[in-house]
Scaffold this motif. Structure first.
Motif, mmCIF file in Angstrom:
data_model
loop_
_atom_site.group_PDB
_atom_site.id
_atom_site.type_symbol
_atom_site.label_atom_id
_atom_site.label_comp_id
_atom_site.label_asym_id
_atom_site.label_seq_id
_atom_site.Cartn_x
_atom_site.Cartn_y
_atom_site.Cartn_z
ATOM 1 N N ASP A 260 -36.239 -5.415 -26.037
ATOM 2 C CA ASP A 260 -35.455 -4.199 -26.281
ATOM 3 C C ASP A 260 -33.985 -4.596 -26.370
ATOM 4 O O ASP A 260 -33.387 -4.961 -25.358
ATOM 5 C CB ASP A 260 -35.694 -3.234 -25.103
ATOM 6 C CG ASP A 260 -34.974 -1.900 -25.262
ATOM 7 O OD1 ASP A 260 -34.376 -1.663 -26.321
ATOM 8 O OD2 ASP A 260 -35.028 -1.098 -24.308
ATOM 9 N N HIS A 343 -33.391 -0.329 -17.455
ATOM 10 C CA HIS A 343 -34.732 0.013 -16.993
ATOM 11 C C HIS A 343 -35.537 -1.274 -16.858
ATOM 12 O O HIS A 343 -35.152 -2.320 -17.398
ATOM 13 C CB HIS A 343 -35.405 0.967 -17.983
ATOM 14 C CG HIS A 343 -35.332 0.523 -19.413
ATOM 15 N ND1 HIS A 343 -36.245 -0.339 -19.983
ATOM 16 C CD2 HIS A 343 -34.417 0.782 -20.395
ATOM 17 C CE1 HIS A 343 -35.913 -0.560 -21.249
ATOM 18 N NE2 HIS A 343 -34.795 0.090 -21.529
ATOM 19 N N HIS A 350 -40.336 0.530 -21.336
ATOM 20 C CA HIS A 350 -39.864 1.125 -20.072
ATOM 21 C C HIS A 350 -41.030 0.906 -19.114
ATOM 22 O O HIS A 350 -41.956 1.709 -19.059
ATOM 23 C CB HIS A 350 -39.597 2.625 -20.213
ATOM 24 C CG HIS A 350 -38.328 2.955 -20.936
ATOM 25 N ND1 HIS A 350 -37.765 4.199 -20.905
ATOM 26 C CD2 HIS A 350 -37.498 2.204 -21.707
ATOM 27 C CE1 HIS A 350 -36.651 4.223 -21.629
ATOM 28 N NE2 HIS A 350 -36.469 3.023 -22.132
ATOM 29 N N THR A 390 -33.238 -4.266 -18.433
ATOM 30 C CA THR A 390 -32.289 -4.225 -19.544
ATOM 31 C C THR A 390 -30.884 -3.982 -18.993
ATOM 32 O O THR A 390 -30.709 -3.407 -17.919
ATOM 33 C CB THR A 390 -32.629 -3.125 -20.563
ATOM 34 O OG1 THR A 390 -32.500 -1.841 -19.929
ATOM 35 C CG2 THR A 390 -34.036 -3.288 -21.103
ATOM 36 N N GLU A 392 -27.726 -2.282 -20.603
ATOM 37 C CA GLU A 392 -27.376 -1.560 -21.828
ATOM 38 C C GLU A 392 -26.312 -0.482 -21.629
ATOM 39 O O GLU A 392 -26.577 0.703 -21.765
ATOM 40 C CB GLU A 392 -28.622 -0.955 -22.479
ATOM 41 C CG GLU A 392 -29.534 -0.143 -21.586
ATOM 42 C CD GLU A 392 -30.744 0.401 -22.357
ATOM 43 O OE1 GLU A 392 -30.531 1.036 -23.404
ATOM 44 O OE2 GLU A 392 -31.874 0.198 -21.908
ATOM 45 N N GLU A 432 -27.050 -4.005 -25.735
ATOM 46 C CA GLU A 432 -28.172 -4.185 -24.802
ATOM 47 C C GLU A 432 -28.780 -5.574 -24.888
ATOM 48 O O GLU A 432 -29.103 -6.059 -25.974
ATOM 49 C CB GLU A 432 -29.257 -3.139 -25.112
ATOM 50 C CG GLU A 432 -30.518 -3.262 -24.275
ATOM 51 C CD GLU A 432 -31.549 -2.170 -24.582
ATOM 52 O OE1 GLU A 432 -31.527 -1.620 -25.697
ATOM 53 O OE2 GLU A 432 -32.369 -1.879 -23.697
#
Ligand code: GLY
Ligand code: MN
Length: 462
Positions: A260, A343, A350, A390, A392, A432
């Motif tokens: 991600d 997350h 997620h 992450t 971000e 991110e």
């Protein structure tokens, strides 16, 4: 798929962490898109994958903690299936490959569950997010489909979360691969994106990279010149020189591990001075968070420290005034970043959000804030080696939100509403990366970091 021993060890550890009873896992089924035989791409349930490894529809499994028994329920293919799908391994052969010695047809599961409940045994199950499984579970346990998730086993959820949050070395290797594919996806966009193209053309090229090299995107791609809309899934605009394009996209590889990443690109390849200023604040917050992230600190503390840094940056450009610590405590930063810093990530982008966000992202005793922004923080826990999260941060100018807070006279001691008026068409910026918490700090996942600074992005787009 990992080795048989990996799945055996995972199930053994899970069974040892619960007091007793039966653990019931429902795999996912094919899901029709517009008629029964035209299905969405199949996605197995991630907990089923984690403990049983089998990536096909129509399966369920139980672990009997008291007897040590394990059973996979599923149906062997018949001649009709062979005609349409080709020869398949039997369920027994497939189960043997993940160390499960006993298999039954799926039709025996309901009787098995009813028998256990009739004997007064506890059947632990997870909350169901697919309606077919919700109905199936309700029928098996004699509950209404609406009520069945209320009977979820918190004990099982907590045990699974504790185990899946700490990634094993074999999982980290897969996530690194997913990040490398995510890198290729984003790098394609950096090279391709030009004024005059429609956003969707870039999305198509990025997703082609993932479909060629992996399984599917890890979530619907966000690519928009309206980056102030956090999850904007419209890609119908023509790319215009001088606008910012937020690209938040990730890859899911064949083993279903995810990546991600978000990068924000200046359409035309050059940031304007104002974009450069705000971009630098966000990119600095991203790096600062990665420097802070280490065992022992909570990600809530990292979120707040990154938010403080961004408030200071916004003060430097005249959009914020007053005492920064006071502004932070009051939640002023929520107007600029109405989401959390990050997350957990793993088999789900997620990770485990289907089990309940707070079980996954909050330690016992940690309260979830109600402030805009901090309240959306999905990972607040104290960091430990093996966490994959992450990083971000973002800054967004959301005209409707600014107007609302201004009309309410909210935080007028801290927010320079007049200066904000010229930012209504700015859009948003998010940067991110994906982090692995190590013994001494963290490392960015993937073998290369995507261009991130103003200079790196402009060079990559040149
Ligand atoms: N990258 C999408 C999200 O984190 O929600
Ligand atoms: Mn994310």
């Amino acid at each position: 798929m990992f080795s048989k021993e990996t799945y055996i060890a995972r199930r053994k550890k899970l069974a040892e962490s619960l007091g007793g009873g039966i653990l019931l896992f429902l795999g996912n089924n094919e899901s029709p898109a517009n008629y029964a035989d035209n299905t969405y791409i199949f996605r197995q349930d991630s907990s089923f994958l984690y403990y049983f490894g089998l990536d096909l529809p129509g399966l369920a499994a139980v672990i009997d903690i008291d007897s040590g028994g394990e059973i996979i329920f599923g149906d062997d293919v018949d001649m009709d299936d062979i005609i349409w799908m080709g020869p398949q391994k039997s369920i027994a052969e497939q189960a043997a490959g993940v160390g499960v010695g006993k298999t039954y047809p799926l039709a025996r599961l309901a009787g098995f569950v009813a028998d256990a409940l009739g004997k007064g045994r506890t059947v632990h199950y997870l909350p169901q997010y697919r309606f077919d499984n919700q109905i199936f579970l309700a029928e098996m346990t004699g509950q209404s489909p609406r009520a069945v998730n209320q009977g979820k086993s918190e004990e099982l959820i907590r045990a699974i979360v504790a185990q899946r949050l700490i990634k094993e070395p074999c999982e980290i290797a897969e996530i690194d691969r997913a990040c490398d594919l995510g890198y290729a996806m984003h790098y394609t966009a950096m090279k391709l994106l030009k004024p005059g193209m429609v956003e969707q053309e870039v999305v198509g090229a990025m997703e082609g990279v993932v479909i060629s090299g992996g399984y599917m995107t890890s979530f619907p791609t966000i690519l928009s010149q309206h980056g102030e809309t956090l999850h904007n899934h419209l890609h119908d605009k023509v790319l215009e020189t001088g606008k910012l394009c937020v690209i938040d996209a990730g890859a899911e590889i064949a083993s279903h591990y995810c990546s991600d990443f978000t990068r924000t690109l200046p359409v035309g390849g050059k940031f304007t001075p104002r974009q450069r200023d705000i971009y630098t604040i966000v990119a600095t917050a991203n790096s600062f968070a990665a420097e802070m992230a280490r065992p022992g600190i909570t990600y809530r503390e990292v979120h707040l420290a990154a938010s403080r840094l961004m408030l200071q940056g916004l003060k430097n450009v005249g959009l914020i005034k007053g005492d920064i610590d006071e502004a932070l405590a009051l939640g002023v930063q929520g107007m600029f970043m109405p989401h959390g810093l990050g997350h957990n990530m793993g088999l789900d982008v997620h990770d485990m959000e289907n089990l309940g966000e707070n079980y996954v992202g909050y330690d016992p005793g940690q309260e979830r804030s109600r402030q805009l922004g901090l309240g959306s923080l999905r990972m607040a826990r104290k960091l430990v080696p093996g966490h994959v999260i992450t990083d971000e941060p973002g800054i967004y100018f959301i005209p409707a939100l600014i107007e609302q807070w201004k009309a309410e006279g909210k935080f007028t001691d801290f927010i320079n509403y007049q200066a904000l008026e010229s930012y209504y068409d700015f859009g948003g910026i998010r940067v991110e990366d994906d982090l692995l918490i190590t013994a001494s700090g963290c490392r960015r996942l993937g073998s290369k970091r995507l261009p991130a600074s103003v200079e790196e992005i402009e060079a990559a787009m040149a």
